[in-house]
Design an enzyme around this catalytic site. Structure first.
Site, short mmCIF file in Angstrom:
data_model
loop_
_atom_site.label_atom_id
_atom_site.label_comp_id
_atom_site.label_asym_id
_atom_site.label_seq_id
_atom_site.Cartn_x
_atom_site.Cartn_y
_atom_site.Cartn_z
N ASP A 1 0.81 -1.22 0.00
CA ASP A 1 0.00 0.00 0.00
C ASP A 1 0.85 1.27 0.00
O ASP A 1 2.03 1.26 0.36
CB ASP A 1 -0.88 0.03 1.26
CG ASP A 1 -2.08 -0.88 1.14
OD1 ASP A 1 -2.09 -1.75 0.25
OD2 ASP A 1 -3.01 -0.73 1.96
N ASP A 2 0.17 2.36 -0.37
CA ASP A 2 0.64 3.74 -0.17
C ASP A 2 1.73 4.20 -1.13
O ASP A 2 2.24 5.31 -1.00
CB ASP A 2 1.11 3.98 1.27
CG ASP A 2 -0.02 3.84 2.29
OD1 ASP A 2 -1.15 3.50 1.87
OD2 ASP A 2 0.22 4.06 3.48
N HIS B 1 -5.66 9.52 0.36
CA HIS B 1 -5.60 8.65 1.53
C HIS B 1 -6.41 9.15 2.74
O HIS B 1 -5.95 9.10 3.88
CB HIS B 1 -4.13 8.44 1.95
CG HIS B 1 -3.89 7.15 2.66
ND1 HIS B 1 -3.95 7.03 4.03
CD2 HIS B 1 -3.60 5.91 2.22
CE1 HIS B 1 -3.68 5.78 4.38
NE2 HIS B 1 -3.47 5.07 3.29
N TYR C 1 -6.84 2.71 5.74
CA TYR C 1 -7.04 2.20 7.12
C TYR C 1 -8.03 1.03 7.15
O TYR C 1 -8.45 0.60 8.23
CB TYR C 1 -7.48 3.31 8.09
CG TYR C 1 -6.74 4.60 7.87
CD1 TYR C 1 -5.40 4.71 8.27
CD2 TYR C 1 -7.33 5.67 7.21
CE1 TYR C 1 -4.69 5.88 8.03
CE2 TYR C 1 -6.62 6.84 6.96
CZ TYR C 1 -5.31 6.93 7.37
OH TYR C 1 -4.61 8.07 7.12
N HIS D 1 3.64 -2.34 3.14
CA HIS D 1 3.64 -0.98 2.62
C HIS D 1 4.86 -0.71 1.75
O HIS D 1 5.94 -1.26 1.98
CB HIS D 1 3.57 0.03 3.78
CG HIS D 1 2.20 0.06 4.39
ND1 HIS D 1 1.80 -0.87 5.34
CD2 HIS D 1 1.12 0.86 4.17
CE1 HIS D 1 0.54 -0.62 5.68
NE2 HIS D 1 0.11 0.42 4.99
N HIS E 1 -5.98 3.21 -4.31
CA HIS E 1 -5.96 3.40 -2.85
C HIS E 1 -6.36 4.83 -2.52
O HIS E 1 -5.85 5.43 -1.58
CB HIS E 1 -4.56 3.06 -2.32
CG HIS E 1 -4.47 2.85 -0.82
ND1 HIS E 1 -5.47 2.29 -0.07
CD2 HIS E 1 -3.47 3.15 0.06
CE1 HIS E 1 -5.09 2.25 1.20
NE2 HIS E 1 -3.89 2.77 1.30
ZN LIG Z 1 -2.80 3.16 3.03
#
Ligand SMILES: [Zn+2]
Length: 198
Positions: free
Chosen positions: A10-11, A65, A102, A153, A61
């Site tokens: 993620d991210d 965020h 989250y 991540h 995503h």
């Molecule tokens: Zn995230």
């Protein structure tokens, strides 16, 4: 029965660590899924293109965020659409899969999103400050029930170090690696309750 595992990151994209993870995945011949943030896609489009060229799954995503449960339906739609736009500009594709930041969503924004929502079954907690390579490895490999979606991540160096060990241990355990799209097409994902889809 096959032991299916979907590795997810993620991210990202991150200017250093996304590509390092990609290189490891390629060397190990393992598919994975990257949930990219729209803002970061616009900052590092060349990294996104490398992930696309490597044949890994890329998914949405959101753009910036936020916790989607704090937004109005309209704001949720805007976040998702801007995430789609960033990905389309960069890759010519959009994704039908979205991971809510989250892992937070409710029925109202689920309906507004209009995509398959993907959470996880194992959180390596690699995002935590001070989380060590050994702790990330242990979380990803101990007490895994199948099928599994493992959350990691893009921005963590420790995850880059842990990743080859995680892959080797899971291969040793006889795991079959799949993308999120592949995993959610399996009946067994619904049976174990990790399939979240509209
Ligand atoms: Zn995230």
């Amino acid at each position: 029965m096959n032991k299916y595992v979907a590795l997810t990151f993620d991210d990202g994209p991150h200017p250093l660590y996304t590509e390092k993870k990609l290189t490891i995945l390629q060397a190990e011949d393992v598919p994975a899924t990257f949930f990219f943030i729209g803002e970061n896609i616009l900052k590092y489009p060349e990294v996104v293109q490398k992930v696309q060229q490597a044949g890994q799954q890329i998914a949405n995503h959101t753009f910036s965020h936020p916790d989607l449960t704090t937004l109005s339906k309209e704001e949720v739609r805007t976040e998702v659409r801007r995430g789609d736009d960033a990905l389309f500009q960069t890759t010519g594709c959009v994704s039908n899969y979205l991971r809510p930041p989250y892992g937070n969503f409710n029925r109202e924004n689920w309906e507004a999103i209009g995509k398959n929502l993907v959470t996880w079954s194992i959180d390596t907690q690699d995002w935590q400050e001070g989380r060590t390579t050994e702790e990330i490895f242990a979380a990803a490999t101990q007490q895994v029930t199948f099928p599994a979606i493992i959350l990691m991540h893009c921005f963590k160096k420790e995850t880059v170090v842990a990743l080859p060990k995680i892959i080797h241990a899971l291969k040793e355990a006889g795991v079959t690696f799949v993308t999120v799209a592949e995993l959610l097409s399996l009946e067994s994902a619904a049976i174990t309750g990790i399939k979240v889809t509209n």
